[in-house]
Design a protein around this motif. Structure first.
Motif, PDB file in Angstrom:
ATOM      1  N   THR A  11       0.849  -1.189   0.000  1.00 56.33           N
ATOM      2  CA  THR A  11       0.000   0.000   0.000  1.00 56.33           C
ATOM      3  C   THR A  11       0.885   1.239   0.000  1.00 56.33           C
ATOM      4  O   THR A  11       1.885   1.294   0.707  1.00 56.33           O
ATOM      5  N   ASP A  24       0.213   5.169   0.500  1.00 52.77           N
ATOM      6  CA  ASP A  24      -0.720   6.243   0.822  1.00 52.77           C
ATOM      7  C   ASP A  24       0.032   7.554   0.985  1.00 52.77           C
ATOM      8  O   ASP A  24       1.239   7.562   1.259  1.00 52.77           O
ATOM      9  N   LYS A  29       2.900   9.895  -5.368  1.00 54.78           N
ATOM     10  CA  LYS A  29       2.346   8.536  -5.256  1.00 54.78           C
ATOM     11  C   LYS A  29       2.055   7.864  -6.580  1.00 54.78           C
ATOM     12  O   LYS A  29       2.420   6.710  -6.779  1.00 54.78           O
ATOM     13  N   ASP A  89      -2.504   2.373  -4.559  1.00 52.76           N
ATOM     14  CA  ASP A  89      -2.143   3.787  -4.359  1.00 52.76           C
ATOM     15  C   ASP A  89      -3.383   4.563  -3.922  1.00 52.76           C
ATOM     16  O   ASP A  89      -4.435   4.448  -4.542  1.00 52.76           O
ATOM     17  N   ARG A 142      -5.311   6.900  -0.297  1.00 50.24           N
ATOM     18  CA  ARG A 142      -5.273   7.619   0.984  1.00 50.24           C
ATOM     19  C   ARG A 142      -5.505   6.674   2.157  1.00 50.24           C
ATOM     20  O   ARG A 142      -5.062   6.916   3.261  1.00 50.24           O
ATOM     21  N   ASP A 143      -6.270   5.601   1.903  1.00 50.99           N
ATOM     22  CA  ASP A 143      -6.670   4.697   2.991  1.00 50.99           C
ATOM     23  C   ASP A 143      -6.392   3.242   2.631  1.00 50.99           C
ATOM     24  O   ASP A 143      -7.064   2.345   3.108  1.00 50.99           O
ATOM     25  N   MET A 144      -5.414   3.029   1.757  1.00 48.19           N
ATOM     26  CA  MET A 144      -5.119   1.667   1.309  1.00 48.19           C
ATOM     27  C   MET A 144      -4.628   0.810   2.477  1.00 48.19           C
ATOM     28  O   MET A 144      -5.060  -0.324   2.663  1.00 48.19           O
ATOM     29  N   LYS A 173       3.652  -1.622   3.745  1.00 47.29           N
ATOM     30  CA  LYS A 173       2.936  -0.339   3.755  1.00 47.29           C
ATOM     31  C   LYS A 173       3.904   0.831   3.733  1.00 47.29           C
ATOM     32  O   LYS A 173       4.881   0.844   4.489  1.00 47.29           O
ATOM     33  N   PHE A 209       4.079   5.261   3.531  1.00 50.18           N
ATOM     34  CA  PHE A 209       3.397   6.550   3.576  1.00 50.18           C
ATOM     35  C   PHE A 209       4.341   7.574   2.966  1.00 50.18           C
ATOM     36  O   PHE A 209       5.429   7.810   3.476  1.00 50.18           O
ATOM     37  N   LEU A 232      -7.062  10.925   5.987  1.00 47.72           N
ATOM     38  CA  LEU A 232      -5.700  10.589   5.565  1.00 47.72           C
ATOM     39  C   LEU A 232      -4.789  10.535   6.787  1.00 47.72           C
ATOM     40  O   LEU A 232      -4.584  11.526   7.467  1.00 47.72           O
TER      41      LEU A 232
END
Ligand code: DC
Length: 223
Positions: free
Chosen positions: A9, A11, A18, A130, A132-134, A145, A147, A194
């Motif tokens: 993920t 985010d 991203k 890709d 905001r909340d993956m 993960k 960020f 987010l």
């Protein structure tokens, strides 16, 4: 039981790089790619075509259920997005579609309606997701993960260059204000705000080139 399909993920706020990074990382890994923002933008575009009021949550939820969204590869290998059968790739990238997507993304029923469509992208050999909340909501069990962030000033500058290349006239001040306003809206909404997923590796892309960021992200999957 076989192992679940791995998911990476990615985010972060808009302008953090991203989209570009996720696509390149997916290609390097040979994994599928989910551009979740495109789903929200697609509903925004469909709502615009139907002349819906962005304050009418009920109509927007119905529109989410009724909108067919398809992805295919274009002749140049780029991702093309079909909304109700029409190629809407270029329209999806407009400021109007982005603003509509941001408003639509704040409606809990819309987010719920798009959940399964996003999870359906999880197919072997793996998925780069890709959004905001993956890592927090859609694939909380993802083994990898990230960020991604970048300073607001750098994000405004990247956007300024993109728009200038397209011949759109904007000011840096105006863009910076817009970016800060969208950050605040995306971070403060009650549903799926987010925020970094627990355990996410933070990468600040300010001042880094694309290749350097790609390598850092790949190192998360294969350290
Ligand atoms: O990443 P993007 O700019 O294409 O996203 C468009 C809008 O959709 C943005 O305002 C945030 C929202 N979005 C979201 O709420 N959740 C996602 N997973 C992806 C995008």
């Amino acid at each position: 039981m076989s192992d679940p399909v791995p998911v990476l993920t990615i985010d972060g706020p808009s302008g953090s790089g991203k989209g570009t990074i996720s696509r390149l990382v997916a290609r390097r890994l040979g994994w599928h790619y989910l551009d979740s923002g495109a789903l929200y933008r697609a509903v925004g575009v469909a709502a615009g075509w139907a002349d819906l009021d962005l304050d009418d949550a009920g109509a927007l939820v119905r529109c989410t259920f009724d909108t067919e969204i398809g992805f295919r590869e274009g002749d140049g290998g780029e991702l093309r997005v079909l909304v109700n059968g029409h190629d809407a790739t270029d329209e999806l990238r407009t400021e109007t579609a982005g603003a509509a997507a941001s408003a639509i993304a704040a409606i809990p029923e819309v987010r719920a309606a798009l959940k399964d469509r996003q999870r359906a992208f999880r197919r072997a050999p793996g998925l780069v997701a890709d959004g905001r909340d993956m890592g927090t909501v859609i694939f909380p069990d993802a083994p990898y993960k990230v960020f991604l962030t970048a300073s607001a000033a750098e994000r405004a500058e990247r956007r300024y260059k993109q728009l200038k290349d397209k011949g759109v006239s904007v000011t840096m001040d105006g863009l910076l204000r817009e970016i800060l306003a969208r950050d605040a809206r995306d971070a403060s909404r009650t549903v799926a705000p987010l925020r970094p997923a627990e355990g996410a590796v933070h990468i600040d892309t300010t001042g880094l080139g694309i290749d350097a960021v790609v390598e850092r992200v790949l190192a998360v999957v294969a350290p």
